[in-house]
Design a protein around this motif. Structure first.
Motif, PDB file in Angstrom:
ATOM      1  N   GLY A   1       0.789  -1.225   0.000  1.00  0.00           N
ATOM      2  CA  GLY A   1       0.000   0.000   0.000  1.00  0.00           C
ATOM      3  C   GLY A   1       0.820   1.272   0.000  1.00  0.00           C
ATOM      4  N   ASN A   2       2.049   1.198  -0.496  1.00  0.00           N
ATOM      5  CA  ASN A   2       2.922   2.376  -0.506  1.00  0.00           C
ATOM      6  C   ASN A   2       2.995   3.091  -1.850  1.00  0.00           C
ATOM      7  OD1 ASN A   2       3.946   2.365   2.263  1.00  0.00           O
ATOM      8  ND2 ASN A   2       4.708   0.352   1.692  1.00  0.00           N
ATOM      9  N   GLY A   3       2.274   2.604  -2.848  1.00  0.00           N
ATOM     10  CA  GLY A   3       2.215   3.284  -4.139  1.00  0.00           C
ATOM     11  C   GLY A   3       3.409   3.072  -5.045  1.00  0.00           C
ATOM     12  N   PHE A   4       4.235   2.062  -4.765  1.00  0.00           N
ATOM     13  CA  PHE A   4       5.440   1.846  -5.554  1.00  0.00           C
ATOM     14  C   PHE A   4       5.291   0.819  -6.671  1.00  0.00           C
ATOM     15  CE2 PHE A   4       7.280   3.037  -1.307  1.00  0.00           C
ATOM     16  CZ  PHE A   4       7.600   4.330  -1.678  1.00  0.00           C
TER      17      PHE A   4
ATOM     18  N   LYS B   1       2.532   9.758  -6.830  1.00  0.00           N
ATOM     19  CA  LYS B   1       2.785   8.321  -6.976  1.00  0.00           C
ATOM     20  C   LYS B   1       1.868   7.720  -8.037  1.00  0.00           C
ATOM     21  CE  LYS B   1       4.465   7.526  -2.297  1.00  0.00           C
ATOM     22  NZ  LYS B   1       4.238   6.838  -1.033  1.00  0.00           N
ATOM     23  N   GLU B   2       0.595   8.118  -8.026  1.00  0.00           N
ATOM     24  CA  GLU B   2      -0.334   7.613  -9.035  1.00  0.00           C
ATOM     25  C   GLU B   2       0.043   8.102 -10.425  1.00  0.00           C
ATOM     26  OE1 GLU B   2      -4.698   6.753  -7.987  1.00  0.00           O
ATOM     27  OE2 GLU B   2      -4.204   8.624  -6.949  1.00  0.00           O
ATOM     28  N   LEU B   3       0.385   9.357 -10.532  1.00  0.00           N
ATOM     29  CA  LEU B   3       0.777   9.906 -11.836  1.00  0.00           C
ATOM     30  C   LEU B   3       1.994   9.180 -12.384  1.00  0.00           C
ATOM     31  CD1 LEU B   3       0.240  13.710 -11.159  1.00  0.00           C
ATOM     32  CD2 LEU B   3      -1.097  12.253 -12.691  1.00  0.00           C
TER      33      LEU B   3
ATOM     34  N   LYS C   1       3.034   6.066 -11.631  1.00  0.00           N
ATOM     35  CA  LYS C   1       2.759   4.649 -11.925  1.00  0.00           C
ATOM     36  C   LYS C   1       1.771   4.464 -13.064  1.00  0.00           C
ATOM     37  CE  LYS C   1       5.258   2.045  -9.737  1.00  0.00           C
ATOM     38  NZ  LYS C   1       6.278   1.413 -10.520  1.00  0.00           N
ATOM     39  N   LEU C   2       0.725   5.256 -13.097  1.00  0.00           N
ATOM     40  CA  LEU C   2      -0.351   5.046 -14.058  1.00  0.00           C
ATOM     41  C   LEU C   2      -0.248   5.924 -15.301  1.00  0.00           C
ATOM     42  CD1 LEU C   2      -3.400   4.779 -11.646  1.00  0.00           C
ATOM     43  CD2 LEU C   2      -2.173   2.915 -12.764  1.00  0.00           C
ATOM     44  N   GLY C   3       0.234   7.139 -15.129  1.00  0.00           N
ATOM     45  CA  GLY C   3       0.288   8.077 -16.241  1.00  0.00           C
ATOM     46  C   GLY C   3      -1.088   8.667 -16.537  1.00  0.00           C
ATOM     47  N   GLU C   4      -1.098   9.757 -17.259  1.00  0.00           N
ATOM     48  CA  GLU C   4      -2.332  10.476 -17.578  1.00  0.00           C
ATOM     49  C   GLU C   4      -3.314   9.624 -18.380  1.00  0.00           C
ATOM     50  OE1 GLU C   4      -3.582  13.500 -16.802  1.00  0.00           O
ATOM     51  OE2 GLU C   4      -1.879  13.991 -15.532  1.00  0.00           O
ATOM     52  N   ALA C   5      -2.813   8.829 -19.323  1.00  0.00           N
ATOM     53  CA  ALA C   5      -3.698   8.041 -20.195  1.00  0.00           C
ATOM     54  C   ALA C   5      -4.543   7.061 -19.394  1.00  0.00           C
ATOM     55  CB  ALA C   5      -2.886   7.296 -21.249  1.00  0.00           C
ATOM     56  N   ASN C   6      -3.934   6.366 -18.445  1.00  0.00           N
ATOM     57  CA  ASN C   6      -4.683   5.406 -17.626  1.00  0.00           C
ATOM     58  C   ASN C   6      -5.630   6.101 -16.657  1.00  0.00           C
ATOM     59  OD1 ASN C   6      -3.854   2.887 -18.650  1.00  0.00           O
ATOM     60  ND2 ASN C   6      -1.918   3.069 -17.564  1.00  0.00           N
ATOM     61  N   LEU C   7      -5.248   7.266 -16.170  1.00  0.00           N
ATOM     62  CA  LEU C   7      -6.144   8.005 -15.285  1.00  0.00           C
ATOM     63  C   LEU C   7      -7.401   8.426 -16.041  1.00  0.00           C
ATOM     64  CD1 LEU C   7      -3.547  10.142 -13.314  1.00  0.00           C
ATOM     65  CD2 LEU C   7      -4.948   8.290 -12.406  1.00  0.00           C
ATOM     66  N   LYS C   8      -7.246   8.762 -17.305  1.00  0.00           N
ATOM     67  CA  LYS C   8      -8.403   9.130 -18.128  1.00  0.00           C
ATOM     68  C   LYS C   8      -9.304   7.932 -18.397  1.00  0.00           C
ATOM     69  CE  LYS C   8      -6.286  13.131 -20.244  1.00  0.00           C
ATOM     70  NZ  LYS C   8      -5.697  13.737 -21.431  1.00  0.00           N
ATOM     71  N   LYS C   9      -8.775   6.722 -18.261  1.00  0.00           N
ATOM     72  CA  LYS C   9      -9.568   5.494 -18.413  1.00  0.00           C
ATOM     73  C   LYS C   9     -10.162   5.070 -17.076  1.00  0.00           C
ATOM     74  CE  LYS C   9      -6.661   3.756 -22.137  1.00  0.00           C
ATOM     75  NZ  LYS C   9      -5.673   2.727 -22.498  1.00  0.00           N
TER      76      LYS C   9
ATOM     77  N   LEU D   1      -8.664   4.450 -14.256  1.00  0.00           N
ATOM     78  CA  LEU D   1      -7.852   3.542 -13.444  1.00  0.00           C
ATOM     79  C   LEU D   1      -7.212   4.350 -12.322  1.00  0.00           C
ATOM     80  CD1 LEU D   1      -6.081   1.358 -16.147  1.00  0.00           C
ATOM     81  CD2 LEU D   1      -8.069   0.783 -14.771  1.00  0.00           C
ATOM     82  N   ARG D   2      -7.181   3.757 -11.144  1.00  0.00           N
ATOM     83  CA  ARG D   2      -6.551   4.396  -9.987  1.00  0.00           C
ATOM     84  C   ARG D   2      -5.785   3.350  -9.194  1.00  0.00           C
ATOM     85  NH1 ARG D   2      -8.740   9.473  -8.397  1.00  0.00           N
ATOM     86  NH2 ARG D   2      -6.939   9.449  -7.009  1.00  0.00           N
ATOM     87  N   LEU D   3      -4.835   3.803  -8.384  1.00  0.00           N
ATOM     88  CA  LEU D   3      -4.154   2.925  -7.438  1.00  0.00           C
ATOM     89  C   LEU D   3      -5.013   2.878  -6.176  1.00  0.00           C
ATOM     90  CD1 LEU D   3      -0.377   3.940  -7.628  1.00  0.00           C
ATOM     91  CD2 LEU D   3      -1.555   2.059  -8.783  1.00  0.00           C
ATOM     92  N   ALA D   4      -5.449   1.684  -5.810  1.00  0.00           N
ATOM     93  CA  ALA D   4      -6.339   1.525  -4.656  1.00  0.00           C
ATOM     94  C   ALA D   4      -5.680   2.012  -3.368  1.00  0.00           C
ATOM     95  CB  ALA D   4      -6.772   0.067  -4.516  1.00  0.00           C
ATOM     96  N   CYS D   5      -4.365   1.915  -3.290  1.00  0.00           N
ATOM     97  CA  CYS D   5      -3.676   2.314  -2.064  1.00  0.00           C
ATOM     98  C   CYS D   5      -3.509   3.827  -1.927  1.00  0.00           C
ATOM     99  CB  CYS D   5      -2.314   1.632  -1.974  1.00  0.00           C
ATOM    100  SG  CYS D   5      -1.094   2.231  -3.165  1.00  0.00           S
ATOM    101  N   GLN D   6      -3.722   4.563  -3.010  1.00  0.00           N
ATOM    102  CA  GLN D   6      -3.499   6.006  -2.979  1.00  0.00           C
ATOM    103  C   GLN D   6      -4.783   6.823  -3.095  1.00  0.00           C
ATOM    104  OE1 GLN D   6      -0.244   7.342  -2.456  1.00  0.00           O
ATOM    105  NE2 GLN D   6      -0.071   5.184  -1.915  1.00  0.00           N
ATOM    106  N   ALA D   7      -5.798   6.285  -3.754  1.00  0.00           N
ATOM    107  CA  ALA D   7      -7.048   7.020  -3.973  1.00  0.00           C
ATOM    108  C   ALA D   7      -7.880   7.046  -2.693  1.00  0.00           C
ATOM    109  CB  ALA D   7      -7.832   6.384  -5.111  1.00  0.00           C
TER     110      ALA D   7
END
Length: 93
Positions: free
Chosen positions: A39-42, A63-65, A67-75, A77-83
């Motif tokens: 759950g540390n976002g790594f 950390k989310e930006l 790991k996931l990048g803008e394209a995945n955030l627009k889809k 997708l989120r990191l469960a440990c950070q959102a």
């Protein structure tokens, strides 16, 4: 104030307090979901898809930006440990 988190495939739902992470809600319901870094976002293994209520989550952090990048955030997708949950959501884990 209690907030509802609904898990799509399992049809489970739980009530959490504002600013609980999605991962904490997942673990509360004993749903099997990878989170290799604890759950540390790594690692990015806890990513999930937000089906409803994207506007009810905290803004993506660095950390989310990374790991996931803008394209995945627009889809949605989120990191469960950070959102952080700030209103009702429906999520696919």
């Amino acid at each position: 104030m209690r907030i509802k988190v609904k898990f799509h495939k399992s049809e489970k739902e739980t009530m959490v307090y504002r600013n609980t992470t999605i991962l904490e809600a997942i673990l509360k319901e004993d749903i099997d979901h990878h989170h290799v870094c604890g759950g540390n976002g790594f690692c990015g293994t806890c990513r999930c898809k937000i089906l409803k209520g994207q506007e009810n989550l905290s803004n993506p952090n660095q950390k989310e930006l990374a790991k996931l990048g803008e394209a995945n955030l627009k889809k949605d997708l989120r990191l469960a440990c950070q959102a952080l949950v700030q209103g009702d959501i429906s999520v696919e884990v």
